[in-house]
Design a protein around this motif. Structure first.
Motif, short mmCIF file in Angstrom:
data_model
loop_
_atom_site.label_atom_id
_atom_site.label_comp_id
_atom_site.label_asym_id
_atom_site.label_seq_id
_atom_site.Cartn_x
_atom_site.Cartn_y
_atom_site.Cartn_z
N PRO A 57 0.97 -1.30 -0.02
CA PRO A 57 0.01 -0.10 0.31
C PRO A 57 0.77 1.42 -0.18
O PRO A 57 0.48 2.53 -0.64
CB PRO A 57 -0.88 -0.30 1.24
N GLU A 58 1.73 1.37 0.81
CA GLU A 58 2.61 2.41 0.84
C GLU A 58 3.31 2.92 -0.61
O GLU A 58 3.36 4.11 -1.07
CB GLU A 58 3.71 2.49 1.81
N ARG A 59 3.79 1.88 -1.09
CA ARG A 59 4.43 2.19 -2.69
C ARG A 59 3.30 2.52 -3.65
O ARG A 59 3.78 3.24 -4.51
CB ARG A 59 5.22 0.77 -2.92
N SER A 61 0.50 4.11 -2.96
CA SER A 61 0.30 5.66 -2.71
C SER A 61 1.23 6.40 -3.27
O SER A 61 0.96 7.55 -3.88
CB SER A 61 0.04 6.03 -1.34
N GLU A 62 2.66 6.08 -2.98
CA GLU A 62 3.67 7.20 -3.78
C GLU A 62 3.47 6.88 -5.26
O GLU A 62 3.86 8.01 -5.88
CB GLU A 62 5.13 6.55 -3.19
N LEU A 64 0.89 6.44 -7.11
CA LEU A 64 -0.30 7.20 -7.57
C LEU A 64 0.02 8.90 -7.44
O LEU A 64 -0.66 9.33 -8.46
CB LEU A 64 -1.45 6.87 -6.64
N ASP A 65 0.66 9.31 -6.52
CA ASP A 65 1.11 10.68 -6.44
C ASP A 65 1.83 11.10 -7.64
O ASP A 65 1.56 12.33 -8.02
CB ASP A 65 2.18 10.98 -5.30
N ALA A 108 -7.44 3.15 -2.01
CA ALA A 108 -6.26 4.40 -2.56
C ALA A 108 -6.56 4.34 -4.25
O ALA A 108 -6.71 5.55 -4.62
CB ALA A 108 -4.81 3.79 -2.29
N TRP A 112 -8.57 7.65 -5.82
CA TRP A 112 -7.82 8.56 -6.81
C TRP A 112 -8.32 8.43 -8.30
O TRP A 112 -8.52 9.42 -8.87
CB TRP A 112 -6.30 7.47 -7.32
#
Ligand code: DC
Length: 237
Positions: A57-59, A61-62, A64-65, A108, A112
């Protein structure tokens, strides 16, 4: 911006005839067609390219940003561009298909894509196809259609499509994969596949494509004329 033309939501499980129906419907009405499955596939494509898996999940979110996803109007719909590259044709590769369902279950990713889908439909004049269009993305769509068909018939259609593309797969295998995807899409906690309370449910098991399009077109034309004052003659293409 107030809506200026009809907004139609077409939802339903894989193989229920959504894409063909939505495309022909849009063509008959002279409006574009947005296949939102392509957006989930585009995000899947981008994550796979970056070597990111749905369990990170953390990767995600990054990623997607930093992701640049663009829809460029084409003759009848949109071409999908990711990071400056037209990926439309790559979205139907088996690798993307195999992971799209998992990726589409990630909150996420859904969040998005939500604003992007809404921005595209704001002015109306669009046929939007997906799983949660009538329930989540456009709960105020002018017309909501939920297509259904027996699993066996949906598997037969999908198998025929794959077979004609030269993909070697048995009808039983297609049926098993469809069942698995249906279960995952229907059981996910956010935006599960289900008809909106005010959706018109159309069983296409025994209908031809022409018949199902004709039925929806009749509903659409009536709504379009009454709500938007757009009459039959101006639709003729
Ligand atoms: O319709 P499709 O097979 O191209 O969709 C790809 C995946 O995206 C599929 O697993 C369902 C998911 N999807 C979704 O969750 N919500 C949508 N509005 C459209 C597709």
């Amino acid at each position: 911006m107030p809506r200026q033309d009809i907004l139609i939501a077409i939802d339903g499980p894989a193989g229920s005839g959504k894409s063909t129906t939505a495309r022909l419907l849009a063509r008959a009405l002279g409006v574009p067609h947005l296949n939102t499955g392509a957006l989930y596939r585009a995000v899947t494509w981008a994550l796979l390219k970056r070597g990111i898996w749905p369990g990170e999940p953390e990767r995600i979110s990054e990623a997607l940003d930093a992701l640049r996803l663009e829809l460029r109007p084409a003759s009848e719909g949109f071409r999908v561009w990711v990071d400056g590259q037209d990926v439309t044709d790559a979205l139907y590769q088996p690798e993307v298909a195999a992971h799209a369902s998992e990726v589409s279950a990630l909150p996420a990713v859904r969040a998005w894509l939500l604003d992007r889908q809404r921005a595209l439909g704001e002015a109306g004049g669009l046929v939007v196809e997906g799983r949660d269009i009538g329930t989540v993305v456009f709960p105020d769509a002018d017309l909501k259609v939920f297509l259904v068909a027996d699993l066996r018939e949906r598997a037969r259609r999908r198998w025929q499509e794959l077979h004609s593309q030269g993909v070697e797969i048995s009808p039983e295998q297609v049926e098993a994969e469809l069942r698995k995807r249906d279960e995952r899409d229907a059981m996910r906690p956010i935006a599960p596949l289900r008809p909106a309370a005010d959706a018109r449910i159309l069983d296409t098991t025994t209908l031809s494509v022409e018949e199902q399009v004709a039925r929806i077109l009749q509903w659409a034309r009536e709504i379009r004329r009454i709500r938007y004052g757009i009459a039959e003659t101006s639709e003729a293409k």
